[in-house]
Design a protein around this motif. Structure first.
Motif, PDB file in Angstrom:
ATOM      1  N   PHE A  61     -29.003 -20.220  17.373  1.00 29.02           N
ATOM      2  CA  PHE A  61     -30.189 -20.448  16.545  1.00 29.02           C
ATOM      3  C   PHE A  61     -30.137 -21.774  15.789  1.00 29.02           C
ATOM      4  CE2 PHE A  61     -30.095 -15.837  17.150  1.00 29.02           C
ATOM      5  CZ  PHE A  61     -31.400 -15.607  17.575  1.00 29.02           C
ATOM      6  N   ALA A  62     -29.162 -22.615  16.132  1.00 31.49           N
ATOM      7  CA  ALA A  62     -29.070 -23.994  15.604  1.00 31.49           C
ATOM      8  C   ALA A  62     -29.086 -24.042  14.077  1.00 31.49           C
ATOM      9  CB  ALA A  62     -30.202 -24.851  16.179  1.00 31.49           C
ATOM     10  N   LEU A  63     -28.253 -23.194  13.449  1.00 28.28           N
ATOM     11  CA  LEU A  63     -28.235 -23.108  11.990  1.00 28.28           C
ATOM     12  C   LEU A  63     -26.812 -23.254  11.430  1.00 28.28           C
ATOM     13  CD1 LEU A  63     -30.690 -20.084  11.617  1.00 28.28           C
ATOM     14  CD2 LEU A  63     -31.182 -22.458  10.987  1.00 28.28           C
ATOM     15  N   PRO A  64     -26.074 -24.297  11.819  1.00 30.03           N
ATOM     16  CA  PRO A  64     -24.700 -24.432  11.311  1.00 30.03           C
ATOM     17  C   PRO A  64     -24.620 -24.631   9.808  1.00 30.03           C
ATOM     18  CG  PRO A  64     -25.377 -26.434  12.463  1.00 30.03           C
ATOM     19  CD  PRO A  64     -26.426 -25.400  12.734  1.00 30.03           C
ATOM     20  N   GLY A  65     -25.648 -25.248   9.219  1.00 35.28           N
ATOM     21  CA  GLY A  65     -25.631 -25.500   7.779  1.00 35.28           C
ATOM     22  C   GLY A  65     -25.948 -24.286   6.936  1.00 35.28           C
ATOM     23  N   ILE A  66     -26.488 -23.252   7.553  1.00 38.26           N
ATOM     24  CA  ILE A  66     -26.862 -22.028   6.829  1.00 38.26           C
ATOM     25  C   ILE A  66     -25.641 -21.179   6.494  1.00 38.26           C
ATOM     26  CG2 ILE A  66     -27.946 -19.769   7.226  1.00 38.26           C
ATOM     27  CD1 ILE A  66     -29.905 -21.790   6.246  1.00 38.26           C
ATOM     28  N   ARG A  67     -24.649 -21.160   7.394  1.00 31.44           N
ATOM     29  CA  ARG A  67     -23.406 -20.408   7.214  1.00 31.44           C
ATOM     30  C   ARG A  67     -23.642 -18.904   7.101  1.00 31.44           C
ATOM     31  NH1 ARG A  67     -21.082 -22.490   9.791  1.00 31.44           N
ATOM     32  NH2 ARG A  67     -19.148 -21.486   9.152  1.00 31.44           N
ATOM     33  N   ILE A  68     -23.970 -18.293   8.227  1.00 35.27           N
ATOM     34  CA  ILE A  68     -24.073 -16.833   8.258  1.00 35.27           C
ATOM     35  C   ILE A  68     -23.492 -16.309   9.567  1.00 35.27           C
ATOM     36  CG2 ILE A  68     -26.481 -16.939   9.064  1.00 35.27           C
ATOM     37  CD1 ILE A  68     -26.875 -14.216   7.627  1.00 35.27           C
ATOM     38  N   GLY A  69     -22.559 -15.375   9.423  1.00 38.08           N
ATOM     39  CA  GLY A  69     -21.971 -14.699  10.560  1.00 38.08           C
ATOM     40  C   GLY A  69     -21.833 -13.223  10.224  1.00 38.08           C
ATOM     41  N   TYR A  70     -21.440 -12.432  11.209  1.00 42.92           N
ATOM     42  CA  TYR A  70     -21.287 -11.003  10.932  1.00 42.92           C
ATOM     43  C   TYR A  70     -20.324 -10.367  11.925  1.00 42.92           C
ATOM     44  CZ  TYR A  70     -24.988 -10.748  14.545  1.00 42.92           C
ATOM     45  OH  TYR A  70     -25.735 -10.896  15.691  1.00 42.92           O
ATOM     46  N   GLY A  71     -19.711  -9.280  11.479  1.00 46.35           N
ATOM     47  CA  GLY A  71     -18.852  -8.481  12.335  1.00 46.35           C
ATOM     48  C   GLY A  71     -19.497  -7.138  12.584  1.00 46.35           C
ATOM     49  N   VAL A  72     -19.218  -6.554  13.758  1.00 44.21           N
ATOM     50  CA  VAL A  72     -19.785  -5.253  14.122  1.00 44.21           C
ATOM     51  C   VAL A  72     -18.666  -4.384  14.688  1.00 44.21           C
ATOM     52  CG1 VAL A  72     -21.610  -4.053  15.376  1.00 44.21           C
ATOM     53  CG2 VAL A  72     -21.885  -6.479  14.833  1.00 44.21           C
ATOM     54  N   SER A  73     -18.521  -3.181  14.146  1.00 39.27           N
ATOM     55  CA  SER A  73     -17.477  -2.280  14.615  1.00 39.27           C
ATOM     56  C   SER A  73     -17.729  -0.866  14.110  1.00 39.27           C
ATOM     57  CB  SER A  73     -16.104  -2.761  14.134  1.00 39.27           C
ATOM     58  OG  SER A  73     -15.076  -1.905  14.577  1.00 39.27           O
ATOM     59  N   CYS A  79     -11.759   0.587  18.670  1.00 37.66           N
ATOM     60  CA  CYS A  79     -10.818  -0.534  18.545  1.00 37.66           C
ATOM     61  C   CYS A  79     -11.512  -1.893  18.561  1.00 37.66           C
ATOM     62  CB  CYS A  79      -9.780  -0.484  19.674  1.00 37.66           C
ATOM     63  SG  CYS A  79     -10.452  -0.723  21.333  1.00 37.66           S
ATOM     64  N   ILE A  80     -12.756  -1.943  19.024  1.00 35.64           N
ATOM     65  CA  ILE A  80     -13.458  -3.237  19.167  1.00 35.64           C
ATOM     66  C   ILE A  80     -14.030  -3.692  17.835  1.00 35.64           C
ATOM     67  CG2 ILE A  80     -15.432  -4.420  20.217  1.00 35.64           C
ATOM     68  CD1 ILE A  80     -15.073  -2.701  22.686  1.00 35.64           C
ATOM     69  N   PHE A  81     -13.787  -4.952  17.521  1.00 32.33           N
ATOM     70  CA  PHE A  81     -14.414  -5.601  16.366  1.00 32.33           C
ATOM     71  C   PHE A  81     -15.069  -6.881  16.877  1.00 32.33           C
ATOM     72  CE2 PHE A  81     -14.411  -8.520  12.701  1.00 32.33           C
ATOM     73  CZ  PHE A  81     -15.075  -7.733  11.765  1.00 32.33           C
ATOM     74  N   LEU A  82     -16.403  -6.880  16.934  1.00 33.76           N
ATOM     75  CA  LEU A  82     -17.163  -8.028  17.447  1.00 33.76           C
ATOM     76  C   LEU A  82     -17.515  -8.988  16.328  1.00 33.76           C
ATOM     77  CD1 LEU A  82     -19.873  -6.664  19.933  1.00 33.76           C
ATOM     78  CD2 LEU A  82     -17.680  -7.715  20.476  1.00 33.76           C
ATOM     79  N   ILE A  83     -17.457 -10.280  16.633  1.00 31.67           N
ATOM     80  CA  ILE A  83     -17.849 -11.310  15.663  1.00 31.67           C
ATOM     81  C   ILE A  83     -18.965 -12.154  16.267  1.00 31.67           C
ATOM     82  CG2 ILE A  83     -17.102 -13.334  14.352  1.00 31.67           C
ATOM     83  CD1 ILE A  83     -14.286 -12.155  14.348  1.00 31.67           C
ATOM     84  N   ASN A 135     -19.778 -15.612   5.399  1.00 35.97           N
ATOM     85  CA  ASN A 135     -20.253 -16.972   5.193  1.00 35.97           C
ATOM     86  C   ASN A 135     -19.900 -17.788   6.444  1.00 35.97           C
ATOM     87  OD1 ASN A 135     -19.630 -19.929   3.660  1.00 35.97           O
ATOM     88  ND2 ASN A 135     -21.441 -18.811   3.014  1.00 35.97           N
ATOM     89  N   GLY A 136     -20.649 -17.543   7.506  1.00 34.47           N
ATOM     90  CA  GLY A 136     -20.340 -18.068   8.827  1.00 34.47           C
ATOM     91  C   GLY A 136     -19.372 -17.140   9.539  1.00 34.47           C
ATOM     92  N   ALA A 137     -19.284 -17.276  10.867  1.00 31.73           N
ATOM     93  CA  ALA A 137     -18.307 -16.486  11.620  1.00 31.73           C
ATOM     94  C   ALA A 137     -16.897 -16.812  11.153  1.00 31.73           C
ATOM     95  CB  ALA A 137     -18.454 -16.765  13.117  1.00 31.73           C
ATOM     96  N   ALA A 138     -16.702 -18.031  10.636  1.00 32.75           N
ATOM     97  CA  ALA A 138     -15.372 -18.468  10.208  1.00 32.75           C
ATOM     98  C   ALA A 138     -14.780 -17.536   9.157  1.00 32.75           C
ATOM     99  CB  ALA A 138     -15.433 -19.897   9.673  1.00 32.75           C
ATOM    100  N   GLU A 139     -15.606 -17.070   8.215  1.00 35.87           N
ATOM    101  CA  GLU A 139     -15.090 -16.165   7.184  1.00 35.87           C
ATOM    102  C   GLU A 139     -14.675 -14.832   7.792  1.00 35.87           C
ATOM    103  OE1 GLU A 139     -16.205 -14.039   2.917  1.00 35.87           O
ATOM    104  OE2 GLU A 139     -17.824 -14.734   4.206  1.00 35.87           O
TER     105      GLU A 139
END
Length: 366
Positions: free
Chosen positions: A225-237, A214-218, A93-97
């Motif tokens: 994409f100018a979508l702060p109100g959407i709240r979507i982030g992801y991690g890749v590893s 060892c890398i965990f990308l966020i 729920n955003g990169a913050a989560e």
């Protein structure tokens, strides 16, 4: 406000329009590829999302496959072999989560500072022992010190590009850190929330996950994409154990249908991506060039992102903030970033008209 971007207290709630230079959002605004397809999200509101988000992960995987080559150089090769699978992706729920929950998996972390203040806040919340590595005076990374400090830690947290200064990681100099972490079972959390703004320069560590577990990308859709109100982030590893640890701490259905539809369309919007890169290439140069001419500025730091860190003289950041706010402009005070004092501010890079407004105002104070 801790993060800037408070257009409510002195703006919306008082019926004032504030030009917000504290928030680093793409000024091209919400992609039409999303707004033109909003009806799909509306139709999906009456049912739960797929709890596994299979279609969403597929869209993100396709975007990552594309971006590996697209952001590498001007010579885009669409036929590169994919090394990313859906199981390498975790949604937040955003990169913050993702930042919060990834930090929660460790007891001792090294944070490179100054940096996004949520790293430290999250680490304190989870009662982690924190070790700091400090950026050099010219706002470049001290790779020898990072290696020294990470030896005492379980995980390293670092921005690429970094917030608040917009610096990027030198891959050659960082290799020793990655090699050490890979060999000694340590995790390198790299926050690439602003990576698209660095352009076609191959600054991302996405391709490195092939060889470095060892890398965990966020990443996130928030900024570029100018979508702060959407709240979507992801991690890749490729670290499946870490992915599963984070997933076990999440609530189900943490991504809503509007965020899912947004990702489905904007990540394929090549015109928006191209237009955004053209804008940032032009306006970043223009902004830095003109800020350096202003007498109020003691230092304007080089940046690869969509914001500029400045050190000011004669005024402190509180005084300058109040002056700018009286003129309807919000800037980011940086005295709450670790190791920065009240002489630092951060300015977003916006469109030419907006950029000229802040430049004119700052010039008038010299």
């Amino acid at each position: 406000m801790e993060h800037g971007g408070d257009i409510y207290t002195e703006g919306i709630l008082k019926g004032r329009e504030i030009l917000d230079f504290s928030s680093n959002i793409n000024p091209l605004g919400v992609p039409e590829s999303f707004t033109n397809n909003l009806n799909e999200a509306v139709k999906a509101v009456e049912k739960y999302p797929d709890v596994e988000y299979r279609c969403l992960k597929k869209c993100i995987k396709e975007y990552l496959d594309f971006s590996v080559e697209y952001f590498k150089s001007e010579a885009y090769n669409e036929k590169s072999e994919s090394f990313i699978s859906e199981k390498d992706i975790i949604l937040g729920n955003g990169a913050a989560e993702i930042i919060d929950l990834s930090i929660s998996c460790f007891k001792k972390v090294c944070i490179v500072v100054p940096s996004f203040i949520e790293y430290e806040k999250n680490a304190l919340k989870w009662r982690c022992d924190i070790i700091y590595s400090t950026i050099k005076k010219d706002m470049t990374y001290d790779y020898e010190d990072i290696l020294l400090q990470v030896k005492k830690s379980e995980a390293l947290i670092i921005g690429n590009p970094n917030n608040p200064n917009g610096g990027i990681i030198n891959k050659d100099k960082f290799k020793k850190v990655l090699d050490f972490c890979e060999e000694n079972n340590k995790t390198v959390i790299i926050d690439e929330a602003f990576i698209e703004f660095t352009g076609k320069n191959n600054f991302s560590f996405l391709e490195k996950i092939k060889n470095y577990k060892c890398i965990f990308l966020i990443r996130a859709l928030t900024k570029f994409f100018a979508l702060p109100g959407i709240r979507i982030g992801y991690g890749v590893s490729k670290n499946d154990e870490l992915i599963q640890k984070i997933k076990s701490k999440q609530n189900p259905w943490n991504i809503n249908c509007f965020a899912e539809i947004a990702a489905r369309y904007v990540l394929k919007d090549r015109d928006y991506i191209e237009d955004s890169l053209k804008w940032i290439n032009e306006e970043r140069k223009y902004m830095i060039l003109n800020l350096k001419k202003i007498a109020l500025m003691e230092e304007v730091y080089n940046t690869y992102s969509n914001f500029v860190l400045c050190k000011i003289k004669d005024l402190n950041c509180d005084e300058l903030y109040k002056i700018c706010l009286d003129k309807g402009i919000a800037i980011r005070k940086c005295d709450n970033f670790k190791n920065l004092n009240d002489k630092y501010i951060r300015l977003a890079i916006k469109n030419r008209e907006s950029n000229n407004k802040i430049i004119k105002l700052l010039n008038s104070l010299s």
